[in-house]
Design an enzyme around this catalytic site. Sequence first.
Site, PDB file in Angstrom:
ATOM      1  N   ARG A 116      32.229  56.412  80.157  1.00  0.00           N
ATOM      2  CA  ARG A 116      31.014  56.035  80.896  1.00  0.00           C
ATOM      3  C   ARG A 116      29.897  56.886  80.327  1.00  0.00           C
ATOM      4  NH1 ARG A 116      29.700  55.216  87.208  1.00  0.00           N
ATOM      5  NH2 ARG A 116      30.720  53.293  86.622  1.00  0.00           N
ATOM      6  N   HIS A 143      28.556  46.618  81.830  1.00  0.00           N
ATOM      7  CA  HIS A 143      29.574  47.138  82.765  1.00  0.00           C
ATOM      8  C   HIS A 143      30.695  46.084  82.860  1.00  0.00           C
ATOM      9  CE1 HIS A 143      31.391  49.600  85.657  1.00  0.00           C
ATOM     10  NE2 HIS A 143      30.519  49.608  86.631  1.00  0.00           N
ATOM     11  N   GLN A 146      33.338  46.027  85.755  1.00  0.00           N
ATOM     12  CA  GLN A 146      32.783  45.543  87.016  1.00  0.00           C
ATOM     13  C   GLN A 146      32.775  44.014  87.034  1.00  0.00           C
ATOM     14  OE1 GLN A 146      31.599  47.580  89.678  1.00  0.00           O
ATOM     15  NE2 GLN A 146      31.746  45.603  90.697  1.00  0.00           N
ATOM     16  N   ASP A 234      22.046  44.670  92.767  1.00  0.00           N
ATOM     17  CA  ASP A 234      22.413  46.030  92.355  1.00  0.00           C
ATOM     18  C   ASP A 234      21.176  46.918  92.566  1.00  0.00           C
ATOM     19  OD1 ASP A 234      23.695  48.236  91.260  1.00  0.00           O
ATOM     20  OD2 ASP A 234      23.476  47.585  89.171  1.00  0.00           O
ATOM     21  N   CYS A 273      27.861  45.813  93.308  1.00  0.00           N
ATOM     22  CA  CYS A 273      28.875  46.626  92.617  1.00  0.00           C
ATOM     23  C   CYS A 273      29.092  47.968  93.305  1.00  0.00           C
ATOM     24  CB  CYS A 273      28.476  46.834  91.162  1.00  0.00           C
ATOM     25  SG  CYS A 273      26.903  47.683  90.995  1.00  0.00           S
ATOM     26  N   ARG A 301      38.383  46.611  91.389  1.00  0.00           N
ATOM     27  CA  ARG A 301      38.233  47.427  90.177  1.00  0.00           C
ATOM     28  C   ARG A 301      39.610  47.954  89.776  1.00  0.00           C
ATOM     29  NH1 ARG A 301      33.479  49.850  88.912  1.00  0.00           N
ATOM     30  NH2 ARG A 301      34.636  50.424  87.050  1.00  0.00           N
TER      31      ARG A 301
END
Length: 322
Positions: A116, A143, A146, A234, A273, A301
């Site tokens: 990340r 991402h 996700q 988001d 998310c 996830r």
Amino acid sequence: MKFENYVPKGKLNNKHLLTLKDYSKEEIYEILHLALKLKKEYKQGIKHEILKGKILAMIFAKSSTRTRVSFFMGMKQLGGDSLFLSTNDIQLGRSETIEDTAKVISRMGLSGIMIRTFLQSDAEALAKHGSIPVINGLTDDYHPCQALADILTLYEHKRKISGVKIAYLGDGNNVAHSLMIISAKLGIKFAAVCPKGYRPNPEITKYCLDLGGDITVTDNIPEGVKDSDVLYTDVFFSMGQQKTKEKEMALMPYQLNMDIYRMAKPDAITMHCLPAHRGEEVTEDILDGEMSVVFDEAENRLHAQKAVLALLMGDNIQQLYQ
Ligand code: CP
Ligand code: NVA
């Protein structure tokens, strides 16, 4: 081919998971199929040791709750282990190059790296210079993990994938990009409902349109949200971004609230998310309401990534299907 009719092959052609761009529809189906199977079996108490002896390095240059916990638990549940590496502690954070880091980690007996970070090019360089699979756990641009969990959640709630419409409201960011890509690959209609100046990267939009995706980018809320099965949003400010009044004011009209919810299909679900800021990009009544599936997304996830880990790092996936 529809997801329901897909017969798993027990393998992926890809070595890494960097953007989902190099994944075919069938390969995404492969991951989702295994994720559903592993989820069901986990709930039934069936244990797998497909990653026994495997260790995943987890490099974090940004904060995380879901990604960190789900990769840690995913490795454990499949019989493997993980190593948490914060860039606050490792030499990468003190200007050792990504190339050298990749080479070193690849020689220590680890089986994969989750990263990340900020620059997508760093995740790509890790893959290029190392010799083990690299999984993108979020960059400024993408991402993908996700997006996989989100589509798994969408399927569980709507029992179909292609033909469904997702309207994404707010900042055209990393999460929006990966959702747009996976939508284009899987035949999901995707509307990015974003004000000018905060739209998704035009190159990524073009990539999705060139794939033949049913993609709309608009600042017109009723038009974008109309007929949607999923409303997604988001944060206004992603990790590493400067908070400005200007951006907040531009995005506030795109807040996912009841007025906007009523413009979608009556049985629309709402997604985020997480982490969320109630009262900013989403109202409390939406995030905590009956229509919200945000905690299913968070749980998924784990299941989606277990499938990714097994497919990229497992030696004998066929044994899962016996
Ligand atoms: N959605 C997500 O990636 O959450 P974290 O930042 O907590 O990992
Ligand atoms: N767009 C957000 C997602 C966090 C999971 C960020 O990059 O901070």
